[in-house]
Design an enzyme around this catalytic site. Sequence first.
Site, PDB file in Angstrom:
ATOM      1  N   ARG A 110      -8.818   8.789  -6.333  1.00 52.86           N
ATOM      2  CA  ARG A 110      -9.231   7.606  -5.577  1.00 52.86           C
ATOM      3  C   ARG A 110     -10.396   7.905  -4.637  1.00 52.86           C
ATOM      4  O   ARG A 110     -11.123   7.016  -4.241  1.00 52.86           O
ATOM      5  CB  ARG A 110      -8.081   7.088  -4.703  1.00 52.86           C
ATOM      6  CG  ARG A 110      -6.819   6.836  -5.426  1.00 52.86           C
ATOM      7  CD  ARG A 110      -5.745   6.416  -4.440  1.00 52.86           C
ATOM      8  NE  ARG A 110      -5.890   5.012  -4.043  1.00 52.86           N
ATOM      9  CZ  ARG A 110      -5.138   4.429  -3.113  1.00 52.86           C
ATOM     10  NH1 ARG A 110      -4.223   5.138  -2.470  1.00 52.86           N
ATOM     11  NH2 ARG A 110      -5.292   3.161  -2.816  1.00 52.86           N
ATOM     12  N   PHE A 160      -1.043   2.775  -0.130  1.00 52.97           N
ATOM     13  CA  PHE A 160      -0.452   2.280  -1.372  1.00 52.97           C
ATOM     14  C   PHE A 160      -1.152   1.026  -1.881  1.00 52.97           C
ATOM     15  O   PHE A 160      -0.824   0.515  -2.950  1.00 52.97           O
ATOM     16  CB  PHE A 160       1.042   2.003  -1.160  1.00 52.97           C
ATOM     17  CG  PHE A 160       1.734   3.179  -0.551  1.00 52.97           C
ATOM     18  CD1 PHE A 160       2.079   4.272  -1.338  1.00 52.97           C
ATOM     19  CD2 PHE A 160       1.980   3.240   0.811  1.00 52.97           C
ATOM     20  CE1 PHE A 160       2.667   5.390  -0.774  1.00 52.97           C
ATOM     21  CE2 PHE A 160       2.580   4.351   1.382  1.00 52.97           C
ATOM     22  CZ  PHE A 160       2.922   5.433   0.586  1.00 52.97           C
ATOM     23  N   LYS A 161      -2.122   0.535  -1.140  1.00 54.07           N
ATOM     24  CA  LYS A 161      -2.746  -0.733  -1.498  1.00 54.07           C
ATOM     25  C   LYS A 161      -3.940  -0.513  -2.443  1.00 54.07           C
ATOM     26  O   LYS A 161      -4.275   0.614  -2.755  1.00 54.07           O
ATOM     27  CB  LYS A 161      -3.151  -1.466  -0.214  1.00 54.07           C
ATOM     28  CG  LYS A 161      -1.941  -1.754   0.700  1.00 54.07           C
ATOM     29  CD  LYS A 161      -0.961  -2.738   0.093  1.00 54.07           C
ATOM     30  CE  LYS A 161       0.470  -2.674   0.565  1.00 54.07           C
ATOM     31  NZ  LYS A 161       0.758  -2.986   1.952  1.00 54.07           N
ATOM     32  N   HIS A 162      -4.576  -1.616  -2.883  1.00 53.97           N
ATOM     33  CA  HIS A 162      -5.694  -1.503  -3.839  1.00 53.97           C
ATOM     34  C   HIS A 162      -6.735  -0.502  -3.336  1.00 53.97           C
ATOM     35  O   HIS A 162      -7.318   0.244  -4.110  1.00 53.97           O
ATOM     36  CB  HIS A 162      -6.374  -2.852  -4.050  1.00 53.97           C
ATOM     37  CG  HIS A 162      -5.555  -3.854  -4.808  1.00 53.97           C
ATOM     38  ND1 HIS A 162      -4.506  -4.532  -4.257  1.00 53.97           N
ATOM     39  CD2 HIS A 162      -5.662  -4.305  -6.085  1.00 53.97           C
ATOM     40  CE1 HIS A 162      -3.988  -5.368  -5.161  1.00 53.97           C
ATOM     41  NE2 HIS A 162      -4.672  -5.248  -6.280  1.00 53.97           N
TER      42      HIS A 162
END
Length: 422
Positions: free
Chosen positions: A24, A197-199
């Site tokens: 990410r 934990f989000k987009h």
Amino acid sequence: MKGETLAIHGGEKVKTKSFGTGRRFGTEELKELREALEQNTLFYHTGNKVTTFLKRFNELYGIQRSVATSSGTAAIHVALGAAGVSVGDEVITSPITDQGTLIGILYQNGIPVFADLDPRTYNLDPQSVADRITPKTKAILVVHLAGSPADMDPIMAIARRHGLKVIEDCAQSYLARYKGRLVGTIGDYGCFSTNDFKHISTGDGGIVTVNSGNEEEYRMVHAFADKNYQRWQGEVFRDLDYLAPNYRMTELQGAVGIAQLKKLPDIVRQRHRYGERITEGIRDLPGILPPRLCDGGWSSYWFYMFRLDQSRLNCSREQFSEALREEGIPNHPGYIPQVVYQQPMFQKRQAYLNSDFPFDLSGRAYPGGLCPVAEHILETAIRLPVSEFFTEEDAEDVIRGIRKVAGFYTSVGSYPSGNDVY
Ligand SMILES: *Cc1c(COP(=O)(O)O)cnc(C)c1O
């Protein structure tokens, strides 16, 4: 389907190749972080990373004004504070959500009031919202669950009719759309989370949009996230009329946020495609109820949740979940274990330890059956993780897995009869 032996009965697993993964964070985040540190300040009001983060967010959303916060929970608390929610005010919200939706209501000493949900979108049922309104209602806190937009037109109409503020909890629904409009830009305030934990993630963090674009209102929201200090153009005023928390975002979070925002449109596109493909692949299956979107809804699928039609399947929800997991398809029965009002806090009416304030200001109780549809959703749902790194092959495997398990449990034996059938 019939001929295939389930993995749980010793057959071959559907999924043998592991799900797609990826990183990410990369050099983009590192570059921004280095620049943040080189500013020699990590304070949002003197550095420019949080400011730039918000500027980019506003451009992406086509809005004028937003405020950064330390979390999504904080964003919601700030919106509630700015909306004027105070002691004894009622706030109507959803019983299937993260605790972060409720914390601000109770810290403002407001009373959470739960409206029921649509059985297929899992979002607020406007009729139920209308039914819960009293003279004490101050705001509607709409949760857009799992990337799926709530049916905003009727909710906005109800709010206007009764002079209520509307706060959108978009923590799970980045870039989700309702009739062409982005969720978070429709109500008075839109709240976002950048928890891990989000987009998108900045470790922790949040954003509140100020949709009126009104300067005075913006200043109120801004101050409510910063002890009610009024910081304008390098100056600070400390005439404090009422209480507000310190929920400031740091430059480190702002820096990571700038890099993450650039990735957001792609992340959302991938998740949308994955979720839509799964619905397409299972929508004809007896016993399976895929999620639905409201009219004009476009989902960014934070997770994917379908339901079982127990009358068509010869197994319990837990058996279905277990069988699917054995096929190599990770999943969870339900989402949160119970609707939020069934947690001890509401059952004991205890927000603050050894106190019944502010619940004692209200005659409201939180009995089982208060929101029967919401309770039923959590009893019959299967949740699948979604990731922007999952591939088309992953989606096809998931579909095959669900079809295999559903096919088996609709073909074997008779329909529900035994005690172990849920
Ligand atoms: C994650 C989440 C929150 C809270 O966000 P935090 O950043 O964890 O405080 C609030 N509401 C919903 C629906 C969420 O999913």
